[in-house]
Scaffold this active site. Structure first.
Site, PDB file in Angstrom:
ATOM      1  N   LYS A   1      32.527  41.306  48.503  1.00 20.39           N
ATOM      2  CA  LYS A   1      32.614  41.765  46.888  1.00 20.39           C
ATOM      3  C   LYS A   1      30.993  41.751  46.497  1.00 20.39           C
ATOM      4  O   LYS A   1      30.686  42.186  45.408  1.00 20.39           O
ATOM      5  CB  LYS A   1      33.434  40.956  46.074  1.00 20.39           C
ATOM      6  CG  LYS A   1      35.029  41.208  46.390  1.00 20.39           C
ATOM      7  CD  LYS A   1      35.888  40.059  45.507  1.00 20.39           C
ATOM      8  CE  LYS A   1      37.227  40.275  45.711  1.00 20.39           C
ATOM      9  NZ  LYS A   1      37.863  41.373  44.933  1.00 20.39           N
TER      10      LYS A   1
ATOM     11  N   LYS B   1      40.817  47.656  34.825  1.00 20.55           N
ATOM     12  CA  LYS B   1      41.118  46.952  33.485  1.00 20.55           C
ATOM     13  C   LYS B   1      39.883  47.404  32.735  1.00 20.55           C
ATOM     14  O   LYS B   1      40.072  47.536  31.542  1.00 20.55           O
ATOM     15  CB  LYS B   1      41.303  45.610  33.724  1.00 20.55           C
ATOM     16  CG  LYS B   1      42.477  45.269  34.430  1.00 20.55           C
ATOM     17  CD  LYS B   1      42.556  43.695  34.860  1.00 20.55           C
ATOM     18  CE  LYS B   1      43.395  43.315  35.879  1.00 20.55           C
ATOM     19  NZ  LYS B   1      43.121  41.813  36.563  1.00 20.55           N
TER      20      LYS B   1
ATOM     21  N   HIS C   1      47.650  45.070  52.093  1.00 18.11           N
ATOM     22  CA  HIS C   1      46.502  44.727  51.059  1.00 18.11           C
ATOM     23  C   HIS C   1      45.135  44.854  51.514  1.00 18.11           C
ATOM     24  O   HIS C   1      44.275  44.300  50.946  1.00 18.11           O
ATOM     25  CB  HIS C   1      46.862  43.661  50.247  1.00 18.11           C
ATOM     26  CG  HIS C   1      47.993  43.900  49.175  1.00 18.11           C
ATOM     27  ND1 HIS C   1      47.738  44.251  47.913  1.00 18.11           N
ATOM     28  CD2 HIS C   1      49.280  43.639  49.466  1.00 18.11           C
ATOM     29  CE1 HIS C   1      48.941  44.171  47.328  1.00 18.11           C
ATOM     30  NE2 HIS C   1      49.933  44.125  48.300  1.00 18.11           N
TER      31      HIS C   1
ATOM     32  N   LYS D   1      35.697  38.433  39.427  1.00 17.28           N
ATOM     33  CA  LYS D   1      36.631  38.765  40.461  1.00 17.28           C
ATOM     34  C   LYS D   1      36.545  37.330  41.605  1.00 17.28           C
ATOM     35  O   LYS D   1      35.501  36.783  41.349  1.00 17.28           O
ATOM     36  CB  LYS D   1      36.118  39.984  41.322  1.00 17.28           C
ATOM     37  CG  LYS D   1      34.820  40.066  41.574  1.00 17.28           C
ATOM     38  CD  LYS D   1      34.525  41.502  42.318  1.00 17.28           C
ATOM     39  CE  LYS D   1      34.642  42.670  41.516  1.00 17.28           C
ATOM     40  NZ  LYS D   1      35.680  43.598  41.666  1.00 17.28           N
ATOM     41  N   ARG D   2      37.372  37.196  42.482  1.00 16.84           N
ATOM     42  CA  ARG D   2      37.085  36.148  43.426  1.00 16.84           C
ATOM     43  C   ARG D   2      35.937  36.319  44.078  1.00 16.84           C
ATOM     44  O   ARG D   2      35.363  37.238  44.526  1.00 16.84           O
ATOM     45  CB  ARG D   2      38.473  36.191  44.388  1.00 16.84           C
ATOM     46  CG  ARG D   2      39.608  35.671  43.892  1.00 16.84           C
ATOM     47  CD  ARG D   2      39.535  34.262  43.439  1.00 16.84           C
ATOM     48  NE  ARG D   2      39.522  33.489  44.553  1.00 16.84           N
ATOM     49  CZ  ARG D   2      40.440  32.491  45.006  1.00 16.84           C
ATOM     50  NH1 ARG D   2      41.684  32.611  44.272  1.00 16.84           N
ATOM     51  NH2 ARG D   2      40.269  31.729  45.978  1.00 16.84           N
TER      52      ARG D   2
ATOM     53  N   THR E   1      41.416  46.127  41.254  1.00 16.05           N
ATOM     54  CA  THR E   1      42.403  46.382  40.024  1.00 16.05           C
ATOM     55  C   THR E   1      41.609  45.848  38.750  1.00 16.05           C
ATOM     56  O   THR E   1      41.678  46.475  37.678  1.00 16.05           O
ATOM     57  CB  THR E   1      43.792  45.786  39.800  1.00 16.05           C
ATOM     58  OG1 THR E   1      43.560  44.249  40.255  1.00 16.05           O
ATOM     59  CG2 THR E   1      44.755  46.143  40.689  1.00 16.05           C
TER      60      THR E   1
HETATM   61  C1  LIG Z   1      42.498  41.848  37.732  1.00 16.38           C
HETATM   62  C2  LIG Z   1      42.314  40.313  38.384  1.00 16.38           C
HETATM   63  C3  LIG Z   1      41.897  40.282  39.609  1.00 16.38           C
HETATM   64  C4  LIG Z   1      41.574  41.357  40.714  1.00 16.38           C
HETATM   65  O1  LIG Z   1      40.225  41.660  40.506  1.00 16.38           O
HETATM   66  P1  LIG Z   1      39.374  42.490  41.517  1.00 16.38           P
HETATM   67  O2  LIG Z   1      38.202  42.708  40.701  1.00 16.38           O
HETATM   68  O3  LIG Z   1      40.306  43.828  41.714  1.00 16.38           O
HETATM   69  O4  LIG Z   1      39.131  41.665  42.620  1.00 16.38           O
HETATM   70  C5  LIG Z   1      41.649  38.854  40.112  1.00 16.38           C
HETATM   71  N1  LIG Z   1      41.925  37.827  38.926  1.00 16.38           N
HETATM   72  C6  LIG Z   1      42.328  38.004  37.842  1.00 16.38           C
HETATM   73  C7  LIG Z   1      42.258  36.938  37.220  1.00 16.38           C
HETATM   74  C8  LIG Z   1      42.547  39.418  37.381  1.00 16.38           C
HETATM   75  O5  LIG Z   1      43.026  39.377  36.164  1.00 16.38           O
END
Ligand SMILES: *Cc1c(COP(=O)(O)O)cnc(C)c1O
Length: 840
Positions: A575, A681, A378, A569-570, A677
């Site tokens: 990032k 979304k 990952h 995101k985190r 991911t």
């Molecule tokens: C989809 C999702 C992530 C992953 O987000 P990235 O932008 O790909 O880092 C992290 N936390 C939550 C709650 C999510 O739904």
């Protein structure tokens, strides 16, 4: 039946229900909610709480799931099908109620039932706590995969730890800093789960290894004098979409073995002996809150072995019961997918079980192991690569360490015979990293013990082969493959965006929920004026909804006509939330100097949790909050720009955020984000991406085309060459906008009463050693943002881009991802559950 099969306890047949008998109509559901509320839960007029009402509804639904769960299970048994166990230390499930109603297809009937009882379904859904058994993308991926496996009717079971405390709840204090609050999500119980004490497993720790038997018939190793812990499984149902399949997520809780420590007991330390149970039970107490970095704590290794051993022993138990002692077909019937290296100790644990329990020789056991294990990588970030000190392993898992040493010795002799004399290569590839404090490299163990190694996006897999795992790719090119991540369209489109779902069904008919390629037919609709209006109305309603959430959670008022620019995101340097803030400050600077002709009003949302020990990430959160405060309180700014930090970003929040977003920020340093991911979304919900050529962004761009994506930034190759030498001071000097932004921050404009508060942040960006090269992408980012702002002012043009983004999202459905895993790695046959009544 083979004679060595273990027989089951005979059951009185009349006790069992073999057919579906629970009605899916409103009146049957009403009756069951009433019964559970009054009888099962024992509520009366003095004890009506929102939680009890929610619980009564969940139990009524769980009963309906139970029938389908059993028939799915029976069908898997009867077909003696091959199965996959998805081993993951994280499953970020979120809420289950809405998803269950959707997948069982009974939302309308339940709505009716609930209103008959004078209740509101929406409110009942708000009672549920998110199951936060994960940090971010990796854990959410596992959750999306379960939904897709059930929907594709594949016999896949998830295994996780039943953490008593999931990912912490994030609060923001008056200073704008993150405060972590424990997430005691099980405090009111979890009505979805079912305790299965009949499947308890015993997990060993510590002790020593003993050799038994003589040299004649070989010998066996025995792991003795161990400290044992019990693993108690709880099953959570995972319904497929309208197909009668219900799969299982099995979460394991650590419980002390029943017997007390007798020596302590005899010494009169009864209380201490009971209290000693704590140590064992700590294993499933809390999720480690680190995303993309290892914790290095012994308790974490205990968690990893606990989960892995429980899952493997559970499969062995079922094998012995159903197939007996013959393990020769085991690898044809079982696959273990390792979600990152967290469960990589499975390689050695399966060897142990086959040799020490089943009396198998090394070669036979290895032939089985290597055909069962598959590993998903990952991340390329070095700080995330797991390594455990050999001494920790020796203390905690002495038998497992012996096996790892033996695997390594045999592996290194293979390397030596392929590349004779290349000792440097041997030490690079060794599972054991030599040095003052030798380490076990978990990724190497996973690769050596698996038949498949996959990355999670095309670019990421390419970088794995060329960089991090190059030596292994040279040795075993056939093991390497790509499986680009995906997200489930049920939760993140059908459930999260009812307005858009209705429009999709009206336009495309039913079935797009399980076949996103149908969305291709939206492309010609960009010319259909009525359709375009409807699309805009849906987006506007979703923005109003998101604005409402923001008003209530952080008191900032957003104008739904402004562009909603979102990065959730985190929080991590790679990032580049900082790059986002630099742009925000640049816009603020433009407003202050009166450069506001043809302005596009904008609301910038940033959200995400920082690991509690990641000081710089927590500083970034404070920086965002300080900047937001100055901008939002400045009357000269007005409605042109608003900024807010969204506290406690989680799955249920994303379900409101993604549908209301116009512009999705995916701005990591190229080569650092394995896939992402969140980007998928947003795209699915018609947001347009501003992003770098990183992770799955590359593939999103391929699908939508350059006209429908705001591309900026250095490529991965450019990042690599530009690095030597990297001169951020020159970049500042040569860019007037950037100079002004840095000057504003340097002048303490955003920390007037907190001198030096952001020195470390500025310092990190101005350092020639900045691994994330934030300033190198500033100009290109600002220009891309300007293009986005211009595009947004032409609402019809923007809507067209939005529609095309949604139209092109099929590749990013986790159904596609799982179909790929199954085609190339698992090779499972879909199983349609047999039941007299074949409706969902
Ligand atoms: C989809 C999702 C992530 C992953 O987000 P990235 O932008 O790909 O880092 C992290 N936390 C939550 C709650 C999510 O739904």
């Amino acid at each position: 039946m083979a004679k060595d099969k273990k027989s089951r306890t005979p059951l009185p047949e009349p006790l069992l229900i073999d057919e579906r008998e629970l009605g899916m109509d409103a009146s049957s559901i009403v009756a069951d909610i009433r019964r559970h509320f009054n009888h099962t839960l024992g509520c009366d007029k003095h004890s009506i709480s929102a939680h009890h009402l929610y619980e009564a509804l969940v139990i009524a639904l769980r009963d309906r799931l139970m029938e389908r769960w059993k028939s799915t299970h029976y069908s898997y048994q009867d077909e003696e099908c091959k199965r996959t166990q998805y081993l993951s230390l994280e499953f970020l499930m979120g809420r289950s109620l809405g998803n269950t109603l959707l997948n069982l297809g009974i939302r309308e009937e339940v709505e009716k039932a609930v209103s008959t009882l004078g209740l509101e379904l929406e409110k009942m859904m708000e009672v549920e706590r998110d199951a936060g058994l994960g940090n971010g993308g990796l854990g959410r991926l596992a959750a999306c995969f379960l939904d897709s496996c059930a929907t594709l009717q594949l016999p896949v079971m998830g295994h996780c730890i039943r953490y008593e405390y999931g990912i912490f709840r994030q609060e923001i204090d008056a200073q704008g800093e993150q405060v972590e609050k424990p997430d005691h999500w099980l405090a009111c119980g979890n009505p979805w789960e079912l305790e299965r004490t009949e499947f308890i497993q015993r997990i060993r720790f510590r002790g020593r290894v003993e050799r038994i038997g003589d040299g004649d018939k070989g010998f066996q190793m025995r792991w003795v004098d161990t400290d044992d812990v019990l693993a108690v499984p709880y099953d959570i149902p995972i319904p497929g979409y309208l197909n009668g399949t219900v799969n299982t997520l099995r979460v394991w809780k650590a419980v002390a073995v029943e017997e007390f420590d007798l020596t302590q007991f005899n010494a009169g330390s009864y209380v201490e002996a009971v209290a000693g149970r704590m140590h064992a039970e700590n294993i499933s107490k809390v999720l480690y809150p680190n995303d993309a970095s290892e914790s290095g704590k012994e308790l974490r290794l205990r968690q990893q072995y606990f989960l892995t051993s429980a899952a493997l022993q559970d499969v062995m138990r079922r094998w012995l019961r159903d197939q007996g002692e013959d393990f020769s077909p085991f690898a044809e019937k079982n696959c273990f997918q390792l979600n990152d290296t967290h469960p990589a100790v499975a390689v050695a644990e399966l060897m142990r079980l086959l040799m020490d329990r089943q009396g198998m020789g090394w070669d036979q056991a290895w032939a089985i192991t290597i055909r069962c294990m598959a590993y998903t990588n990952h991340t390329l970030l070095p700080e995330a690569l797991e390594r455990w000190p050999v001494r920790t392993f020796r203390e905690l898992l002495p038998r497992i360490l012996d096996i790892i040493f033996e695997i390594n010795a045999r592996f290194l002799s293979q390397v030596a015979s392929r590349w004779p004399g290349d000792t440097e290569r041997q030490s690079r590839m060794s599972i054991i990293e030599e040095g003052m404090d030798p380490q076990v490299r978990m990724a190497h163990l996973a690769i050596v013990g698996s038949f498949s190694v996959n990355g999670v996006a095309a670019l990421h897999t390419k970088l794995l082969k060329e960089g991090l795992f190059k030596d292994f790719y040279d040795l075993w090119p056939e093991k390497f493959n790509n499986k680009t991540n995906g997200v489930t369209p049920r939760r993140f489109l059908a459930l999260a965006n009812p307005g858009l779902s209705e429009l999709l069904t009206e336009t495309l008919g039913v079935g797009w929920e399980v076949d996103l390629t149908k969305l291709k037919d939206l492309r010609p609709k960009t010319k259909d004026k009525t359709f375009v209006r409807k699309w805009q109305e849906v987006k506007r309603r979703n923005k109003v909804h998101l604005a409402k959430m923001m008003a209530s959670c952080c008191g900032v008022k957003f104008n739904p006509d402004a562009m909603f620019d979102v990065q959730v995101k985190r929080i991590h340097e790679y990032k580049r939330q900082l790059l986002n803030v630099l742009h925000v400050i640049h816009l603020y600077d433009r407003i202050k100097r009166g450069d506001t002709n043809d302005w596009t009003p904008r609301c910038v949302f940033i959200g995400g949790k920082a690991a509690p020990g990641y000081w710089l990430a927590k500083r970034i959160i404070k920086f965002i909050n300080n900047v937001a405060k100055v901008i939002n309180e400045d009357p000269a700014v007005g409605d042109r720009l608003k900024v807010a930090f969204i506290p406690n970003y989680r799955v249920s929040a994303m379900e409101i955020i993604a549908p209301g977003t116009d512009l999705s920020s995916q701005i990591s340093t190229a080569g650092k984000e394995a896939s992402g991911t969140g980007n998928m979304k947003f795209m699915m919900n018609g947001a347009v991406t501003i992003g770098t050529l990183d992770g799955a962004n590359v593939e999103i761009l391929e699908e939508v085309g350059k006209e429908n994506f705001f591309l900026f930034g250095l490529t991965e190759a450019e990042v690599a060459t530009k690095r030597k030498p990297y001169d951020p001071e020159r970049i500042i000097h040569e860019d007037e906008d950037l100079s002004r932004v840095i000057q504003l921050i340097d002048s303490a404009h955003f920390n007037q009463f907190e001198p030096g508060a952001f020195d470390a942040l500025i310092g990190s960006m101005r350092s020639p050693g900045d691994p994330w090269m934030t300033l190198a992408d500033f100009r290109s980012f600002i220009d891309a943002q300007q293009r986005a702002a211009e595009a947004f002012r032409d609402q019809d043009r923007w809507t067209k881009m939005s529609i095309i983004n949604a139209a092109c999202c099929a590749r990013f459905s986790s159904d596609r991802t799982i179909a790929d895993y199954n085609r190339d790695i698992w090779k499972l046959k879909p199983v349609v559950p047999k039941l007299s009544d074949q409706t969902a």
